[in-house]
Design an enzyme around this catalytic site. Sequence first.
Site, PDB file in Angstrom:
ATOM      1  N   LYS A   4      -0.305  -7.958 -16.507  1.00  0.00           N
ATOM      2  CA  LYS A   4      -1.320  -8.421 -15.571  1.00  0.00           C
ATOM      3  C   LYS A   4      -2.370  -7.359 -15.349  1.00  0.00           C
ATOM      4  CE  LYS A   4      -0.092  -8.539 -11.271  1.00  0.00           C
ATOM      5  NZ  LYS A   4       0.593  -8.934 -10.030  1.00  0.00           N
TER       6      LYS A   4
ATOM      7  N   GLN B  22       0.853  -1.183   0.000  1.00  0.00           N
ATOM      8  CA  GLN B  22       0.000   0.000   0.000  1.00  0.00           C
ATOM      9  C   GLN B  22       0.897   1.244   0.000  1.00  0.00           C
ATOM     10  OE1 GLN B  22      -3.481  -0.059   2.642  1.00  0.00           O
ATOM     11  NE2 GLN B  22      -3.006  -2.198   3.136  1.00  0.00           N
TER      12      GLN B  22
END
Length: 304
Positions: free
Chosen positions: A192, A97
């Site tokens: 991805k 994060q």
Amino acid sequence: MKDFLLFSGSSNVPLAQKIAKLLHTTLGNVDLSRFADSEIRPWIQEDVRDKTVFVLESLAYPMDEHVMELSLMGDAIRRSAPKNMIAVIPYMGYARQDKQHRVGEPVSARVIAKFIEVSKFKEVITVDLHNDAIVGFFQIPVSHVSALDVLTVEIKKLSLARPVIVSPDVGGVKRARNLAYALDVPMVVMEKKRFLDRHDTSESFQIIGEVRGMDAVIVDDVISTGGTIANSAQSLKDAGTKSVTVLASHAVFAGEAVKKLSAAPIDTLTVTDTIRLPKEKLFPKLHIVSVAPLIADAIQMLIK
């Protein structure tokens, strides 16, 4: 009398013991008792005055508890006037994060950095942060150790005929490139797609480069739920690779990761011991190597 002490929190005592052995010392005595309501109450049972003190804590599951444990141990130690106090964080939870993806979200990695600084640690030793830029979140020195050396040794032992290094996403290209350079072999990238509204979910859908008939070596920093690695391995096999080997620094193995990885077309999966894995998360394909020598070397540099 030794002029440094090494303490361990509860998250990864086996790794701390290996490091202590390499440094020809023993772990400092600390009582990590809890009150009935689960509040942690560290009690440092060593004389730390005028000594360099290292505190090892992997911020792995349950990471919130381990963050508090590290912070409170730091506060307890600094109140007894150490010469210096260094946090040794083999795995830094919340490192993924490292940016605000949506309005209303925190930059959690920066908050963890502030926790450590407020606890009066003067330096940090850590292994393979998710993003090198996280070093800039700290206002104190950070020794950023790479596990790539020990992982490179392991891949060389396999003597693969036609290895190709695979980055499972665009963000891991630098890591994969460094390994490819070290082994003098080609590299490919898997593009991805991530879904921000579905945590720990991704979909591999394109391989950029040639892999047919080759021995694919996927290298990543963190394996969380195992979905990315399992999907990547299947995509590589579908594209005609002869074998799939996986290397990763941090084995979080959350949720059904062990089930997914066991079922995936992976020949060998090598991780390091930055996170202590319980017996129920061990499986036949898994091989664990230690980062203790790397961390011990980083500590030696600070106590010379």
